[in-house]
Design a protein around this motif. Structure first.
Motif, mmCIF file in Angstrom:
data_model
loop_
_atom_site.group_PDB
_atom_site.id
_atom_site.type_symbol
_atom_site.label_atom_id
_atom_site.label_comp_id
_atom_site.label_asym_id
_atom_site.label_seq_id
_atom_site.Cartn_x
_atom_site.Cartn_y
_atom_site.Cartn_z
ATOM 1 N N VAL A 1 39.038 -18.131 -14.534
ATOM 2 C CA VAL A 1 39.280 -19.054 -13.427
ATOM 3 C C VAL A 1 37.932 -19.336 -12.754
ATOM 4 N N PRO A 2 37.525 -20.599 -12.678
ATOM 5 C CA PRO A 2 36.224 -20.911 -12.069
ATOM 6 C C PRO A 2 36.290 -20.923 -10.547
ATOM 7 N N LEU A 3 35.165 -20.770 -9.918
ATOM 8 C CA LEU A 3 34.952 -20.993 -8.491
ATOM 9 C C LEU A 3 35.664 -19.988 -7.585
ATOM 10 N N LEU A 4 36.959 -19.775 -7.793
ATOM 11 C CA LEU A 4 37.724 -18.921 -6.889
ATOM 12 C C LEU A 4 37.161 -17.506 -6.773
ATOM 13 N N PRO A 5 36.788 -16.858 -7.890
ATOM 14 C CA PRO A 5 36.258 -15.495 -7.749
ATOM 15 C C PRO A 5 35.058 -15.410 -6.810
ATOM 16 N N ARG A 6 34.130 -16.362 -6.929
ATOM 17 C CA ARG A 6 32.939 -16.331 -6.067
ATOM 18 C C ARG A 6 33.298 -16.643 -4.612
ATOM 19 N N ILE A 7 34.243 -17.537 -4.404
ATOM 20 C CA ILE A 7 34.672 -17.835 -3.042
ATOM 21 C C ILE A 7 35.218 -16.571 -2.381
ATOM 22 N N LEU A 8 36.005 -15.795 -3.128
ATOM 23 C CA LEU A 8 36.614 -14.593 -2.568
ATOM 24 C C LEU A 8 35.580 -13.513 -2.278
ATOM 25 N N THR A 9 34.678 -13.249 -3.225
ATOM 26 C CA THR A 9 33.704 -12.182 -2.992
ATOM 27 C C THR A 9 32.669 -12.586 -1.945
ATOM 28 N N GLU A 10 32.348 -13.871 -1.866
ATOM 29 C CA GLU A 10 31.410 -14.307 -0.830
ATOM 30 C C GLU A 10 32.060 -14.274 0.557
ATOM 31 N N TYR A 11 33.363 -14.467 0.609
ATOM 32 C CA TYR A 11 34.070 -14.305 1.887
ATOM 33 C C TYR A 11 33.978 -12.849 2.347
ATOM 34 N N GLY B 1 29.027 -7.690 4.799
ATOM 35 C CA GLY B 1 27.651 -7.469 4.365
ATOM 36 C C GLY B 1 27.559 -6.808 3.008
ATOM 37 N N ILE B 2 28.681 -6.695 2.300
ATOM 38 C CA ILE B 2 28.730 -6.074 0.971
ATOM 39 C C ILE B 2 28.878 -7.174 -0.065
ATOM 40 N N ASP B 3 27.913 -7.273 -0.971
ATOM 41 C CA ASP B 3 27.839 -8.373 -1.945
ATOM 42 C C ASP B 3 28.133 -7.824 -3.343
ATOM 43 N N ILE B 4 29.354 -8.063 -3.820
ATOM 44 C CA ILE B 4 29.748 -7.609 -5.163
ATOM 45 C C ILE B 4 30.055 -8.841 -6.012
ATOM 46 N N HIS B 5 29.336 -9.010 -7.113
ATOM 47 C CA HIS B 5 29.628 -10.132 -7.995
ATOM 48 C C HIS B 5 30.956 -9.893 -8.693
ATOM 49 N N PRO B 6 31.824 -10.906 -8.782
ATOM 50 C CA PRO B 6 33.148 -10.691 -9.383
ATOM 51 C C PRO B 6 33.113 -10.313 -10.855
ATOM 52 N N ALA B 7 31.996 -10.552 -11.542
ATOM 53 C CA ALA B 7 31.911 -10.210 -12.964
ATOM 54 C C ALA B 7 31.557 -8.745 -13.198
ATOM 55 N N ALA B 8 31.069 -8.061 -12.177
ATOM 56 C CA ALA B 8 30.696 -6.653 -12.343
ATOM 57 C C ALA B 8 31.901 -5.834 -12.809
ATOM 58 N N GLU B 9 31.627 -4.827 -13.639
ATOM 59 C CA GLU B 9 32.694 -3.950 -14.145
ATOM 60 C C GLU B 9 32.642 -2.646 -13.361
ATOM 61 N N ILE B 10 33.698 -2.367 -12.579
ATOM 62 C CA ILE B 10 33.704 -1.185 -11.717
ATOM 63 C C ILE B 10 34.951 -0.360 -12.008
ATOM 64 N N GLY C 1 28.392 0.678 3.911
ATOM 65 C CA GLY C 1 28.402 -0.470 3.023
ATOM 66 C C GLY C 1 27.466 -1.615 3.328
ATOM 67 N N THR C 2 27.110 -1.835 4.574
ATOM 68 C CA THR C 2 26.292 -3.000 4.915
ATOM 69 C C THR C 2 25.035 -3.063 4.056
ATOM 70 N N GLY C 3 24.792 -4.212 3.450
ATOM 71 C CA GLY C 3 23.578 -4.413 2.667
ATOM 72 C C GLY C 3 23.681 -4.019 1.214
ATOM 73 N N ILE C 4 24.830 -3.576 0.763
ATOM 74 C CA ILE C 4 24.999 -3.233 -0.660
ATOM 75 C C ILE C 4 25.025 -4.514 -1.497
ATOM 76 N N VAL C 5 24.317 -4.487 -2.626
ATOM 77 C CA VAL C 5 24.313 -5.604 -3.579
ATOM 78 C C VAL C 5 24.621 -5.051 -4.966
ATOM 79 N N ILE C 6 25.654 -5.597 -5.604
ATOM 80 C CA ILE C 6 26.044 -5.197 -6.967
ATOM 81 C C ILE C 6 26.018 -6.454 -7.830
ATOM 82 N N GLY C 7 25.106 -6.488 -8.788
ATOM 83 C CA GLY C 7 24.874 -7.693 -9.569
ATOM 84 C C GLY C 7 25.911 -7.968 -10.638
ATOM 85 N N GLU C 8 25.801 -9.166 -11.198
ATOM 86 C CA GLU C 8 26.791 -9.720 -12.125
ATOM 87 C C GLU C 8 27.082 -8.834 -13.319
ATOM 88 N N SER C 9 26.050 -8.291 -13.972
ATOM 89 C CA SER C 9 26.266 -7.539 -15.207
ATOM 90 C C SER C 9 26.234 -6.032 -15.005
#
Length: 269
Positions: A139-149, A155-164, A173-181
């Motif tokens: 599904v395009p667009l929606l995942p990024r809209i949700l995680t950016e919200y 202040g926690i930035d998790i890319h929706p493609a990350a595998e957790i 949590g403030t300032g955490i960044v988890i990248g796409e891959s």
């Protein structure tokens, strides 16, 4: 401003996709999460059928949103929406492992209700896990809209493609960044300011693994930065605060930054 400027903008207005607003999309997600966790809601139901009807309503709304965003050009968005909702028991199960891990790992947490209702880490994780399901269904667009919200709220930035993996704990949590891959295992705990990022942001690396792998039972303390797609943090390791890593760490390691602090006393007595 000249006429050409207005004509250019007018033409753009005519061709933009009729995507629902970010507010509508995130409101849909909030309703869904609150159905799963009534601790966040005052909504009451008189029976199971009424609860089922509410889930069906949200499923239909997702279908309409995906129609607007052209989520699937060559398939049935009704089937796609149904497939997403069939993953809700798994989503619920995963989020409950996160709640348990946060509650058991934080001495300040008094109840699981408190974790669900107030913890920004759980808020960000819940939006990530829902967005990840949408991402896995292409599904395009929606995942990024949700995680950016969630990013904007916590202040926690998790890319929706990350595998957790399950039992994921974000503390503060403030300032955490988890990248796409990124790939993160089970029973991993991250403190504020942790970056799991890429060594390079070149566009031609978009389809490569640019972000680190964190194996099971790892704790990463505040301010640590771990970069690179080939970087692996071995299981049962502890990464101390303010550590900068671009190379792999073997299992059962402890890595810490050793600063040189100098305290000067101005009193001559």
């Amino acid at each position: 401003m000249d006429e050409q400027f207005y004509r250019q903008l007018f033409d753009k207005h005519q061709h933009v996709e009729a995507v629902p607003s970010n507010r509508e999309i995130t409101a849909w997600a909030l309703q869904l999460i609150r159905l799963l966790f009534p601790e966040q809601s005052k909504q009451e139901f008189n029976g199971v059928d009424q609860l089922k009807a509410e889930f069906k309503k949200l499923e239909n709304e997702l279908c309409l949103v995906m129609d607007a965003t052209k989520a699937c050009e060559n398939c049935n968005n009704e089937q796609l929406s149904r497939s997403v909702f069939e993953q809700l028991p798994l989503l619920y199960q995963l989020l409950n492992t996160d709640i348990r891990e946060i509650f058991e790992g934080d001495p300040a947490a008094r109840t699981e209700f408190e974790v669900i209702r107030t913890y920004p880490g759980f808020f960000a994780i819940s939006f990530y896990r829902l967005a990840h399901i949408l991402y896995k269904h292409n599904v395009p667009l929606l995942p990024r809209i949700l995680t950016e919200y969630a990013h904007s709220k916590t202040g926690i930035d998790i890319h929706p493609a990350a595998e957790i993996g399950e039992y994921f704990h974000i503390d503060h949590g403030t300032g955490i960044v988890i990248g796409e891959s990124c790939i993160i295992g089970k029973h991993v705990k991250l403190y504020q300011g942790v970056t799991l990022g890429a060594l390079s942001v070149a566009k031609n690396m978009a389809n490569t693994k640019r972000h680190p792998t964190v194996e099971d039972h790892v704790v990463i303390y505040s301010g640590a930065t771990i970069l690179g797609g080939e970087t692996v943090i071995g299981h049962h390791s502890v990464i101390g605060g303010n550590v900068w890593l671009t190379k792999s760490v073997r299992p059962n390691s402890t890595v810490y930054h050793k600063p040189a602090l100098i305290v000067l006393n101005k009193n001559k007595d």
